[in-house]
Design a protein around this motif. Structure first.
Motif, PDB file in Angstrom:
ATOM      1  N   THR A 194     -11.672  -0.423  -2.711  1.00 34.73           N
ATOM      2  CA  THR A 194     -12.513   0.142  -3.804  1.00 34.73           C
ATOM      3  C   THR A 194     -13.949   0.878  -3.203  1.00 34.73           C
ATOM      4  OG1 THR A 194     -13.907  -1.690  -4.430  1.00 34.73           O
ATOM      5  CG2 THR A 194     -11.770  -1.539  -5.469  1.00 34.73           C
ATOM      6  N   SER A 195     -14.044   0.763  -2.061  1.00 39.22           N
ATOM      7  CA  SER A 195     -15.424   1.298  -1.463  1.00 39.22           C
ATOM      8  C   SER A 195     -15.004   1.521  -0.072  1.00 39.22           C
ATOM      9  CB  SER A 195     -16.561   0.128  -1.504  1.00 39.22           C
ATOM     10  OG  SER A 195     -17.551   0.651  -0.894  1.00 39.22           O
ATOM     11  N   THR A 196     -15.422   3.046   0.262  1.00 39.34           N
ATOM     12  CA  THR A 196     -16.188   3.729  -0.782  1.00 39.34           C
ATOM     13  C   THR A 196     -14.849   5.018  -0.842  1.00 39.34           C
ATOM     14  OG1 THR A 196     -16.792   5.305   1.348  1.00 39.34           O
ATOM     15  CG2 THR A 196     -18.556   3.658   0.266  1.00 39.34           C
ATOM     16  N   PRO A 197     -15.121   5.925  -1.757  1.00 37.61           N
ATOM     17  CA  PRO A 197     -14.098   6.888  -2.152  1.00 37.61           C
ATOM     18  C   PRO A 197     -13.803   7.718  -0.878  1.00 37.61           C
ATOM     19  CG  PRO A 197     -15.660   6.928  -3.953  1.00 37.61           C
ATOM     20  CD  PRO A 197     -16.298   5.840  -3.060  1.00 37.61           C
ATOM     21  N   GLY A 198     -14.796   8.177  -0.200  1.00 36.94           N
ATOM     22  CA  GLY A 198     -14.523   9.013   0.994  1.00 36.94           C
ATOM     23  C   GLY A 198     -13.932   8.169   2.159  1.00 36.94           C
ATOM     24  N   ASP A 199     -13.926   6.589   2.404  1.00 38.28           N
ATOM     25  CA  ASP A 199     -13.458   6.084   3.350  1.00 38.28           C
ATOM     26  C   ASP A 199     -13.188   4.525   2.696  1.00 38.28           C
ATOM     27  OD1 ASP A 199     -12.771   4.883   5.702  1.00 38.28           O
ATOM     28  OD2 ASP A 199     -15.083   4.498   6.318  1.00 38.28           O
ATOM     29  N   LEU A 222      -4.414   5.410  -7.599  1.00 41.14           N
ATOM     30  CA  LEU A 222      -4.709   6.604  -6.804  1.00 41.14           C
ATOM     31  C   LEU A 222      -3.475   7.527  -7.316  1.00 41.14           C
ATOM     32  CD1 LEU A 222      -4.937   4.896  -3.300  1.00 41.14           C
ATOM     33  CD2 LEU A 222      -6.825   5.857  -4.457  1.00 41.14           C
ATOM     34  N   ASP A 223      -2.337   7.227  -7.603  1.00 41.31           N
ATOM     35  CA  ASP A 223      -1.199   8.220  -8.146  1.00 41.31           C
ATOM     36  C   ASP A 223      -0.964   8.210  -9.500  1.00 41.31           C
ATOM     37  OD1 ASP A 223      -0.922   8.740  -5.191  1.00 41.31           O
ATOM     38  OD2 ASP A 223       0.346   6.843  -5.195  1.00 41.31           O
ATOM     39  N   LEU A 224      -2.045   7.974 -10.471  1.00 39.35           N
ATOM     40  CA  LEU A 224      -1.774   8.122 -11.849  1.00 39.35           C
ATOM     41  C   LEU A 224      -1.912   9.445 -12.461  1.00 39.35           C
ATOM     42  CD1 LEU A 224      -1.419   5.598 -13.796  1.00 39.35           C
ATOM     43  CD2 LEU A 224      -3.830   5.993 -14.424  1.00 39.35           C
ATOM     44  N   PRO A 225      -0.826   9.710 -13.248  1.00 36.82           N
ATOM     45  CA  PRO A 225      -0.958  11.132 -13.784  1.00 36.82           C
ATOM     46  C   PRO A 225      -2.155  11.393 -14.402  1.00 36.82           C
ATOM     47  CG  PRO A 225       1.198  10.003 -14.378  1.00 36.82           C
ATOM     48  CD  PRO A 225       0.361   8.664 -13.641  1.00 36.82           C
ATOM     49  N   GLY A 226      -2.729  12.538 -14.005  1.00 36.59           N
ATOM     50  CA  GLY A 226      -4.049  13.014 -14.643  1.00 36.59           C
ATOM     51  C   GLY A 226      -5.343  12.389 -13.627  1.00 36.59           C
ATOM     52  N   ILE A 227      -5.076  11.743 -12.671  1.00 35.46           N
ATOM     53  CA  ILE A 227      -6.407  11.536 -11.674  1.00 35.46           C
ATOM     54  C   ILE A 227      -5.810  12.252 -10.351  1.00 35.46           C
ATOM     55  CG2 ILE A 227      -7.058   9.694 -10.249  1.00 35.46           C
ATOM     56  CD1 ILE A 227      -6.903   7.535 -12.495  1.00 35.46           C
ATOM     57  N   SER A 228      -6.921  13.056 -10.024  1.00 32.08           N
ATOM     58  CA  SER A 228      -7.063  13.444  -8.461  1.00 32.08           C
ATOM     59  C   SER A 228      -8.002  12.927  -7.600  1.00 32.08           C
ATOM     60  CB  SER A 228      -7.395  15.000  -8.894  1.00 32.08           C
ATOM     61  OG  SER A 228      -8.807  15.280  -9.225  1.00 32.08           O
ATOM     62  N   MET A 229      -7.546  13.078  -6.148  1.00 28.87           N
ATOM     63  CA  MET A 229      -8.684  12.381  -5.441  1.00 28.87           C
ATOM     64  C   MET A 229      -9.730  13.246  -5.518  1.00 28.87           C
ATOM     65  SD  MET A 229      -6.958  10.173  -4.002  1.00 28.87           S
ATOM     66  CE  MET A 229      -8.293   9.802  -3.090  1.00 28.87           C
ATOM     67  N   ALA A 230      -9.670  14.436  -5.975  1.00 27.72           N
ATOM     68  CA  ALA A 230     -11.161  15.319  -5.904  1.00 27.72           C
ATOM     69  C   ALA A 230     -12.123  14.495  -6.994  1.00 27.72           C
ATOM     70  CB  ALA A 230     -10.991  16.658  -6.210  1.00 27.72           C
ATOM     71  N   ASP A 231     -11.453  14.223  -8.195  1.00 27.71           N
ATOM     72  CA  ASP A 231     -12.292  13.836  -9.311  1.00 27.71           C
ATOM     73  C   ASP A 231     -12.795  12.171  -8.847  1.00 27.71           C
ATOM     74  OD1 ASP A 231     -12.264  15.731 -10.923  1.00 27.71           O
ATOM     75  OD2 ASP A 231     -10.715  14.837 -12.495  1.00 27.71           O
ATOM     76  N   LEU A 232     -11.646  11.530  -8.096  1.00 30.68           N
ATOM     77  CA  LEU A 232     -12.105  10.111  -7.700  1.00 30.68           C
ATOM     78  C   LEU A 232     -13.360  10.270  -6.601  1.00 30.68           C
ATOM     79  CD1 LEU A 232      -8.776   8.326  -7.355  1.00 30.68           C
ATOM     80  CD2 LEU A 232     -10.410   8.149  -8.946  1.00 30.68           C
ATOM     81  N   ALA A 233     -13.435  11.235  -5.974  1.00 29.98           N
ATOM     82  CA  ALA A 233     -14.499  11.310  -5.053  1.00 29.98           C
ATOM     83  C   ALA A 233     -15.690  11.885  -5.670  1.00 29.98           C
ATOM     84  CB  ALA A 233     -13.826  12.398  -4.006  1.00 29.98           C
ATOM     85  N   ALA A 234     -15.790  12.579  -6.630  1.00 28.27           N
ATOM     86  CA  ALA A 234     -16.808  13.166  -7.204  1.00 28.27           C
ATOM     87  C   ALA A 234     -17.456  12.481  -8.431  1.00 28.27           C
ATOM     88  CB  ALA A 234     -16.395  14.717  -7.700  1.00 28.27           C
ATOM     89  N   ALA A 235     -16.583  11.488  -8.866  1.00 25.61           N
ATOM     90  CA  ALA A 235     -16.971  10.656 -10.166  1.00 25.61           C
ATOM     91  C   ALA A 235     -18.297   9.836  -9.841  1.00 25.61           C
ATOM     92  CB  ALA A 235     -15.818  10.063 -10.752  1.00 25.61           C
ATOM     93  N   THR A 236     -18.175   9.128  -8.545  1.00 25.02           N
ATOM     94  CA  THR A 236     -19.030   8.129  -8.307  1.00 25.02           C
ATOM     95  C   THR A 236     -18.818   7.453  -7.060  1.00 25.02           C
ATOM     96  OG1 THR A 236     -19.750   5.579  -8.804  1.00 25.02           O
ATOM     97  CG2 THR A 236     -17.749   6.162  -9.334  1.00 25.02           C
ATOM     98  N   ASP A 237     -19.593   6.466  -6.408  1.00 29.68           N
ATOM     99  CA  ASP A 237     -19.290   6.263  -4.927  1.00 29.68           C
ATOM    100  C   ASP A 237     -18.419   4.578  -4.884  1.00 29.68           C
ATOM    101  OD1 ASP A 237     -21.137   4.115  -6.314  1.00 29.68           O
ATOM    102  OD2 ASP A 237     -22.488   4.186  -4.558  1.00 29.68           O
ATOM    103  N   HIS A 238     -17.817   4.529  -6.178  1.00 28.89           N
ATOM    104  CA  HIS A 238     -16.916   3.412  -5.835  1.00 28.89           C
ATOM    105  C   HIS A 238     -15.371   3.984  -6.665  1.00 28.89           C
ATOM    106  CE1 HIS A 238     -19.240  -0.718  -5.567  1.00 28.89           C
ATOM    107  NE2 HIS A 238     -20.118   0.530  -5.498  1.00 28.89           N
TER     108      HIS A 238
END
Length: 250
Positions: A194-199, A222-238
């Motif tokens: 869960t920590s961190t999105p970038g690593d 990680l692979d749920l429909p509607g979720i992108s890696m870009a959004d996960l990285a941009a949303a917060t630091d977890h």
């Protein structure tokens, strides 16, 4: 781990309820809040255990924005719980809520719990959102207070979730997992760290459930429909933790 389909929320023929539970450290919504809302919405949760909710100027307005943009309502917490927050869908009927401030070590941040008792499908369910201390001894004491709080709620089933600031091998994590199910360990699904999105390299966020609850899957979506890696990285630091749980009928 490959992500198979996670069960949707529903009421089973035997009266039990399948619920989706999300735990998410949102860093006071200081990042891309539109991405944050998209991630939460894609998870379709019944209950959201938030850590680091906005705590200062107009914090209620920010919490209300997040609830409105994810089709949820604010249940309890926020600044009055020193950061933990609970959101819920209209599927939950609220029985009571309480924001709890924990004993504070001088020089360290104030910590607290956002708590509630809700009914879903006729079953009473206790909830605690937590964000434990960075300091080892204080964190261990808070783990004990978390367990004490759950016992004092006098409910047949309970869920605790949050940012433990500790990996599973740590003594505070182990203290909680000794009495509750660590949902990732019970039924791994999706990603682990869960920590961190970038690593992603450590699991410090978790969902726990009392023994009578069946874990159908738990992990980072990680692979749920509607979720992108870009959004996960941009949303917060977890990264968020999502679980599907079957709660027995009353």
């Amino acid at each position: 781990m490959a992500t198979n389909a996670l069960p949707d929320s529903r009421t089973e023929p035997d009266g039990s309820s399948v619920i989706r539970v999300l735990s998410y450290n949102i860093r006071s919504m200081r990042d891309d809040r539109e991405a944050l809302a998209r991630v939460i919405s894609a998870c379709a949760p019944d209950l959201v255990f938030v850590q680091e909710a906005p705590r200062f100027f107009r914090w209620r307005k920010h919490a209300a924005w997040l609830a409105a943009h994810t089709d949820l309502v604010v249940l309890s917490g926020g600044a009055t719980a020193a950061g933990p927050l609970l959101l819920c869908s209209l599927r939950a009927t609220v029985e009571r809520t309480e924001d709890v401030l924990l004993p504070r070590t001088p020089g360290l941040h104030q910590r607290g719990f956002a708590t509630a008792v809700v009914r879903i499908g006729g079953t009473r369910l206790g909830l605690v959102s937590c964000h434990l201390s960075l300091q080892t001894d204080e964190r261990f004491a808070q783990a004990g207070l978390l367990l004490d709080r759950l016992k004092a709620m006098d409910v047949p089933h309970a869920i605790a979730a949050g940012d433990l600031n500790e990996r599973p091998g740590g003594r505070s994590f182990r203290r909680v997992a000794a009495e509750l199910q660590d949902c990732w360990t019970a039924k791994p699904w999706g990603g682990e760290y869960t920590s961190t999105p970038g690593d992603p390299h450590q699991r410090i966020d978790a969902i726990f459930a009392t023994r009578g609850i069946e874990v159908l899957g738990c992990g980072v979506p990680l692979d749920l429909p509607g979720i992108s890696m870009a959004d996960l990285a941009a949303a917060t630091d977890h990264l968020p933790v999502l679980a599907a749980l079957r709660v027995p009928a009353a």
